[in-house]
Design a protein around this motif. Structure first.
Motif, PDB file in Angstrom:
ATOM      1  N   LYS A  76      43.265  40.899  34.514  1.00 50.79           N
ATOM      2  CA  LYS A  76      44.770  40.852  34.073  1.00 50.79           C
ATOM      3  C   LYS A  76      45.869  40.089  35.020  1.00 50.79           C
ATOM      4  CE  LYS A  76      44.981  45.406  31.776  1.00 50.79           C
ATOM      5  NZ  LYS A  76      45.452  46.660  31.829  1.00 50.79           N
ATOM      6  N   VAL A  77      46.662  39.399  34.557  1.00 51.90           N
ATOM      7  CA  VAL A  77      47.443  38.640  35.176  1.00 51.90           C
ATOM      8  C   VAL A  77      48.656  39.155  35.459  1.00 51.90           C
ATOM      9  CG1 VAL A  77      48.519  36.475  35.272  1.00 51.90           C
ATOM     10  CG2 VAL A  77      46.767  36.395  34.070  1.00 51.90           C
ATOM     11  N   GLY A  78      48.988  39.278  36.875  1.00 46.03           N
ATOM     12  CA  GLY A  78      50.240  39.653  37.383  1.00 46.03           C
ATOM     13  C   GLY A  78      51.264  38.523  37.886  1.00 46.03           C
ATOM     14  N   THR A  79      51.207  38.360  38.955  1.00 46.80           N
ATOM     15  CA  THR A  79      51.982  37.099  39.744  1.00 46.80           C
ATOM     16  C   THR A  79      51.205  36.018  39.867  1.00 46.80           C
ATOM     17  OG1 THR A  79      52.050  38.146  41.881  1.00 46.80           O
ATOM     18  CG2 THR A  79      54.056  38.665  40.412  1.00 46.80           C
ATOM     19  N   ILE A  80      51.761  34.931  39.807  1.00 42.67           N
ATOM     20  CA  ILE A  80      50.875  33.525  39.836  1.00 42.67           C
ATOM     21  C   ILE A  80      51.391  32.558  40.856  1.00 42.67           C
ATOM     22  CG2 ILE A  80      49.696  31.803  38.383  1.00 42.67           C
ATOM     23  CD1 ILE A  80      50.953  33.534  35.966  1.00 42.67           C
ATOM     24  N   SER A  81      50.606  32.085  41.571  1.00 42.09           N
ATOM     25  CA  SER A  81      50.972  30.959  42.412  1.00 42.09           C
ATOM     26  C   SER A  81      49.889  29.889  42.204  1.00 42.09           C
ATOM     27  CB  SER A  81      50.754  31.217  43.818  1.00 42.09           C
ATOM     28  OG  SER A  81      51.498  32.465  44.184  1.00 42.09           O
ATOM     29  N   ASN A  82      50.642  28.539  41.927  1.00 40.84           N
ATOM     30  CA  ASN A  82      49.849  27.211  41.801  1.00 40.84           C
ATOM     31  C   ASN A  82      49.300  26.863  42.885  1.00 40.84           C
ATOM     32  OD1 ASN A  82      48.795  24.796  40.994  1.00 40.84           O
ATOM     33  ND2 ASN A  82      50.200  24.552  39.301  1.00 40.84           N
ATOM     34  N   VAL A 145      46.102  34.333  41.562  1.00 40.16           N
ATOM     35  CA  VAL A 145      46.707  35.360  40.825  1.00 40.16           C
ATOM     36  C   VAL A 145      46.649  36.778  41.335  1.00 40.16           C
ATOM     37  CG1 VAL A 145      46.364  36.496  38.625  1.00 40.16           C
ATOM     38  CG2 VAL A 145      45.598  34.087  38.746  1.00 40.16           C
ATOM     39  N   HIS A 146      47.750  37.585  41.324  1.00 41.93           N
ATOM     40  CA  HIS A 146      47.846  38.953  41.719  1.00 41.93           C
ATOM     41  C   HIS A 146      47.563  39.609  40.607  1.00 41.93           C
ATOM     42  CE1 HIS A 146      48.831  38.355  45.931  1.00 41.93           C
ATOM     43  NE2 HIS A 146      49.240  37.378  45.716  1.00 41.93           N
ATOM     44  N   PRO A 147      46.912  40.985  40.781  1.00 41.93           N
ATOM     45  CA  PRO A 147      46.843  41.805  39.828  1.00 41.93           C
ATOM     46  C   PRO A 147      48.451  42.298  39.309  1.00 41.93           C
ATOM     47  CG  PRO A 147      45.209  42.434  41.071  1.00 41.93           C
ATOM     48  CD  PRO A 147      46.098  41.486  41.900  1.00 41.93           C
ATOM     49  N   PRO A 148      48.480  42.684  38.165  1.00 41.97           N
ATOM     50  CA  PRO A 148      49.861  43.255  37.768  1.00 41.97           C
ATOM     51  C   PRO A 148      50.118  44.676  38.485  1.00 41.97           C
ATOM     52  CG  PRO A 148      48.627  43.742  35.802  1.00 41.97           C
ATOM     53  CD  PRO A 148      47.691  42.837  36.653  1.00 41.97           C
ATOM     54  N   ASP A 149      51.371  44.651  38.878  1.00 40.01           N
ATOM     55  CA  ASP A 149      51.928  45.945  39.568  1.00 40.01           C
ATOM     56  C   ASP A 149      52.324  46.887  38.692  1.00 40.01           C
ATOM     57  OD1 ASP A 149      54.188  46.703  42.221  1.00 40.01           O
ATOM     58  OD2 ASP A 149      52.391  47.446  41.728  1.00 40.01           O
ATOM     59  N   ASP A 150      51.273  47.456  37.910  1.00 38.75           N
ATOM     60  CA  ASP A 150      51.703  48.475  36.609  1.00 38.75           C
ATOM     61  C   ASP A 150      51.670  49.978  37.229  1.00 38.75           C
ATOM     62  OD1 ASP A 150      48.916  47.924  34.940  1.00 38.75           O
ATOM     63  OD2 ASP A 150      49.201  49.114  36.823  1.00 38.75           O
ATOM     64  N   ALA A 151      51.846  50.852  36.654  1.00 38.74           N
ATOM     65  CA  ALA A 151      52.138  52.092  37.092  1.00 38.74           C
ATOM     66  C   ALA A 151      50.987  53.004  37.079  1.00 38.74           C
ATOM     67  CB  ALA A 151      53.018  52.962  35.944  1.00 38.74           C
ATOM     68  N   ASN A 152      49.644  52.171  36.840  1.00 45.25           N
ATOM     69  CA  ASN A 152      48.278  52.754  36.643  1.00 45.25           C
ATOM     70  C   ASN A 152      47.959  53.103  38.143  1.00 45.25           C
ATOM     71  OD1 ASN A 152      45.638  53.392  36.489  1.00 45.25           O
ATOM     72  ND2 ASN A 152      45.666  52.096  34.573  1.00 45.25           N
ATOM     73  N   PRO A 171      52.224  35.810  32.710  1.00 43.24           N
ATOM     74  CA  PRO A 171      52.006  37.284  33.550  1.00 43.24           C
ATOM     75  C   PRO A 171      51.769  38.126  32.175  1.00 43.24           C
ATOM     76  CG  PRO A 171      53.911  35.974  34.382  1.00 43.24           C
ATOM     77  CD  PRO A 171      53.397  35.187  33.042  1.00 43.24           C
ATOM     78  N   GLY A 172      50.726  39.125  32.727  1.00 43.34           N
ATOM     79  CA  GLY A 172      50.592  40.139  31.687  1.00 43.34           C
ATOM     80  C   GLY A 172      49.358  39.988  30.925  1.00 43.34           C
ATOM     81  N   GLU A 173      49.048  38.723  30.586  1.00 42.13           N
ATOM     82  CA  GLU A 173      47.889  38.524  29.832  1.00 42.13           C
ATOM     83  C   GLU A 173      46.553  38.806  30.403  1.00 42.13           C
ATOM     84  OE1 GLU A 173      47.549  33.783  30.920  1.00 42.13           O
ATOM     85  OE2 GLU A 173      46.279  34.553  29.281  1.00 42.13           O
ATOM     86  N   GLU A 174      45.491  38.846  29.424  1.00 40.75           N
ATOM     87  CA  GLU A 174      44.200  39.396  29.897  1.00 40.75           C
ATOM     88  C   GLU A 174      43.204  38.071  29.779  1.00 40.75           C
ATOM     89  OE1 GLU A 174      42.780  44.033  29.565  1.00 40.75           O
ATOM     90  OE2 GLU A 174      42.339  42.762  27.880  1.00 40.75           O
ATOM     91  N   LEU A 175      42.429  37.851  30.789  1.00 40.92           N
ATOM     92  CA  LEU A 175      41.631  37.036  30.482  1.00 40.92           C
ATOM     93  C   LEU A 175      40.064  37.112  30.959  1.00 40.92           C
ATOM     94  CD1 LEU A 175      41.638  35.481  33.598  1.00 40.92           C
ATOM     95  CD2 LEU A 175      43.776  34.774  33.040  1.00 40.92           C
ATOM     96  N   MET A 176      39.279  36.364  30.620  1.00 39.28           N
ATOM     97  CA  MET A 176      37.776  36.549  30.843  1.00 39.28           C
ATOM     98  C   MET A 176      37.580  35.421  32.084  1.00 39.28           C
ATOM     99  SD  MET A 176      35.227  38.633  29.688  1.00 39.28           S
ATOM    100  CE  MET A 176      35.281  38.556  27.934  1.00 39.28           C
ATOM    101  N   GLY A 177      36.848  35.846  33.273  1.00 40.52           N
ATOM    102  CA  GLY A 177      36.673  34.891  34.267  1.00 40.52           C
ATOM    103  C   GLY A 177      35.072  34.894  34.429  1.00 40.52           C
TER     104      GLY A 177
ATOM    105  N   VAL B 140      41.994  51.605  30.899  1.00 41.17           N
ATOM    106  CA  VAL B 140      42.721  50.573  30.968  1.00 41.17           C
ATOM    107  C   VAL B 140      43.135  49.567  32.191  1.00 41.17           C
ATOM    108  CG1 VAL B 140      44.148  51.236  28.830  1.00 41.17           C
ATOM    109  CG2 VAL B 140      44.956  51.755  31.178  1.00 41.17           C
ATOM    110  N   ALA B 141      42.677  50.242  33.371  1.00 37.26           N
ATOM    111  CA  ALA B 141      43.185  49.743  34.387  1.00 37.26           C
ATOM    112  C   ALA B 141      42.486  48.273  34.832  1.00 37.26           C
ATOM    113  CB  ALA B 141      42.868  50.393  35.670  1.00 37.26           C
ATOM    114  N   HIS B 142      43.073  47.532  35.570  1.00 35.01           N
ATOM    115  CA  HIS B 142      42.359  46.260  36.055  1.00 35.01           C
ATOM    116  C   HIS B 142      41.878  46.521  37.660  1.00 35.01           C
ATOM    117  CE1 HIS B 142      42.350  42.165  37.751  1.00 35.01           C
ATOM    118  NE2 HIS B 142      42.237  42.695  38.814  1.00 35.01           N
TER     119      HIS B 142
END
Lengths: 190, 352
Positions: A76-82, A145-152, A171-177, B140-142
């Motif tokens: 998951k994508v949280g904050t991004i730095s180029n 990319v930092h993971p999202p800082d969600d409530a999980n 931000p917030g999107e999911e991607l496969m790497g 659901v967690a990353h």
């Protein structure tokens, strides 16, 4: 956030080292073209060619193996730095100083090789092995990319490097790497 | 409002669908859960493509076993990506009687905290139930990744596989790690190397033949209730919710002295379970005090009355909770002989 008392040491030690060597391969190309006064071309050119070909080949092989063995990760994508500007750092730290140096004695050669070894060691230690001309010439962009800082409460917090052809991430999107190393991923596009 | 079961339009009975298509798996990820102090840490671990295929197959086999256990016939895995089983507009209501018959014939029951389940028994919970909070978060967690799986092997308490199919549906399969880590440092496995059978130096992990639960985007499908409770840390949750449960039950049963009951349940998991179950069964209609006293007397639970309050004998607290949880009953089939029973497991027949 729980105290994370676990060992998260990064693997692929040798692989990361080879990738760092691969990242300085333009220097060997320039040396092979420019020549070194105290080393005959018949020795210099094959050595430089071997370093360039083997190290770059390793990177390509690693990506190929990762794709074939489905060594992927859903992230998951949280904050991004180029991190594209790191290419500038790389050029000024790596190529220009050493390229411009005229090597006319064994001591000068030894000093330069030790300096390169230091830089390789530091790049390896700092996980800067994603700095690679293969990615640059392949028109890839590099993001931290930092993971999202969600409530999980189980969510991870370790950032990762994403190498992708996209110009921006959402931000917030999911991607496969595709896992190149434990911290560097090449975005897998379907 | 009466509760109805549902049938998919077209005639086939709704048993329990898994919102995942094993045949169209696009992505498989493996991970481990560790106990670190009082916390649980979950990390993914890279695995090769052969291991991914095996893990997917084990998850599919687990689902197959679960289906067989409730249908009594070879599993037919059904997948309806466009049907949301919680969207009642997609279904036609059927009678309560048919619902119960359907469930008795082939449907899993809803997991209940105070029920005793067999070693393997298919029950389920919706993912929005508070009892599955840890598991839902894992689904659901990353997660962070590690390649150092052999670090502190005894701390590994579970392993899991997370999958995604072509339609974007996710499935998480979880197993309590018992035999998984058992071989890690054994040093007594033989393997063929250079045409010679010799002790394998590499550390080895063993995958089990089935998972303890499967989690899709709407339900937790539980195969081993004990493992579900251990992984979901339900025991701690149940004990910590004793006070809250008593406060809620007191509102309806304001003629019962819950002092000794609360004291007992905070130290005994069985009592805490019954309280959780009793709370879940509360209805707008209160329990009749005289009926309660009569049933206690009929089933040998010693209670007394003091200042209008029912006081339970300290040695009969668990019996009293069984009465409230509808597990204790007397039957007089033979004239003059009242037979008393305790039900480890019970199912309500008439829903009102």
């Amino acid at each position: 956030m729980p105290l994370r008392r676990f060992n998260n040491k990064e693997g692929f030690k040798f692989g990361r080292f080879v990738m760092v060597v691969s990242s300085i391969s333009p220097l060997f190309i320039l040396w092979a073209v420019k020549g070194v006064a105290i080393i005959p071309d018949i020795i210099l050119i094959p050595i430089c060619a071997a370093i360039v070909i083997l190290s770059s080949g390793f990177v390509l092989l690693r990506v190929l193996v990762a794709k074939r063995t489905r060594d992927m990760r859903l992230m998951k994508v949280g904050t991004i730095s180029n991190y594209d500007y790191h290419a500038l750092t790389y050029i000024f730290a790596m190529l220009l100083p050493f390229y411009r140096q005229d090597i006319s004695s064994v001591r000068e050669l030894a000093a330069i090789l030790i300096a390169i070894a230091f830089i390789v060691g530091i790049f390896w230690y700092l996980n800067l092995h994603y700095m690679n001309v293969i990615f640059i010439f392949g028109r890839y962009k590099t993001f931290l990319v930092h993971p999202p800082d969600d409530a999980n409460p189980l969510a991870g917090s370790v950032p990762y490097i994403l190498v992708t052809r996209r110009s921006h991430l959402v931000p917030g999107e999911e991607l496969m790497g595709c896992r190149v190393t434990d911290t560097v991923y090449l975005e897998a596009v379907r | 409002m009466p509760r109805h079961g549902y049938r998919i339009l077209g005639g086939s009975s709704l048993i329990m669908e898994l919102a995942y298509d094993f045949g169209k798996t696009r992505y498989v990820e493996f991970g481990i859960g560790r106990d670190v102090g009082d916390d649980q840490i979950f990390q993914t671990v890279p695995v090769g493509d052969k291991a991914q295929d095996v893990m997917r197959d084990v998850a599919a086999d687990t689902w197959s076993e679960m289906q067989k256990s409730v249908q009594g016939q070879p599993s037919q895995m059904k997948f309806e990506p466009t049907v949301n089983v919680d969207d009642i507009s997609a279904f036609a209501p059927v009678s309560d009687e048919e619902t119960m018959r359907n469930r008795l014939e082939g449907g899993p029951a809803l997991f209940e905290i105070a029920e005793k389940y067999a070693g393997t028994e298919y029950v389920y919970l919706p993912t929005d139930d508070e009892k599955v909070m840890v598991i839902r978060n894992l689904h659901v967690a990353h997660l962070d990744m590690t390649t150092d799986i052999f670090y502190d092997v005894p701390s590994i308490f579970c392993y899991f596989v997370r999958m995604m199919d072509e339609g974007g549906n996710r499935l998480t399969a979880i197993k309590r790690a018992t035999t998984f880590k058992g071989l890690a440092h054994k040093g007594n496995l033989l393997g063929l190397s250079a045409n010679v059978l010799d002790i394998m130096d590499d550390n080895v992990f063993k995958l089990d033949s089935s998972f303890d639960m499967l989690v899709d985007d709407t339900r937790v499908h539980i195969w081993r209730a004990n493992s579900f409770e251990a992984i979901g840390k339900l025991r701690d949750e149940i004990l910590s919710s004793v006070g809250e449960n008593i406060d809620t039950i007191k509102h309806d049963l304001n003629y019962v002295d819950f002092g000794p009951i609360g004291q007992y349940a905070s130290q005994h998991i069985s009592g805490a379970r019954y309280l959780a179950s009793i709370r879940a069964q509360l209805t707008p209609d209160p329990i009749n005090k005289l009926s309660l006293i009569k049933l206690c007397n009929d089933t040998g639970v010693r209670v007394s009355e003091k200042d209008g309050m029912i006081v339970v004998d300290p040695n009969h607290v668990i019996g009293f909770l069984e009465v409230l949880d509808r597990r204790r009953y007397g039957i007089e089939l033979i004239d003059g002989r009242l037979e008393q029973f305790r039900a480890a497991s019970r199912q309500r027949i008439n829903r009102q």
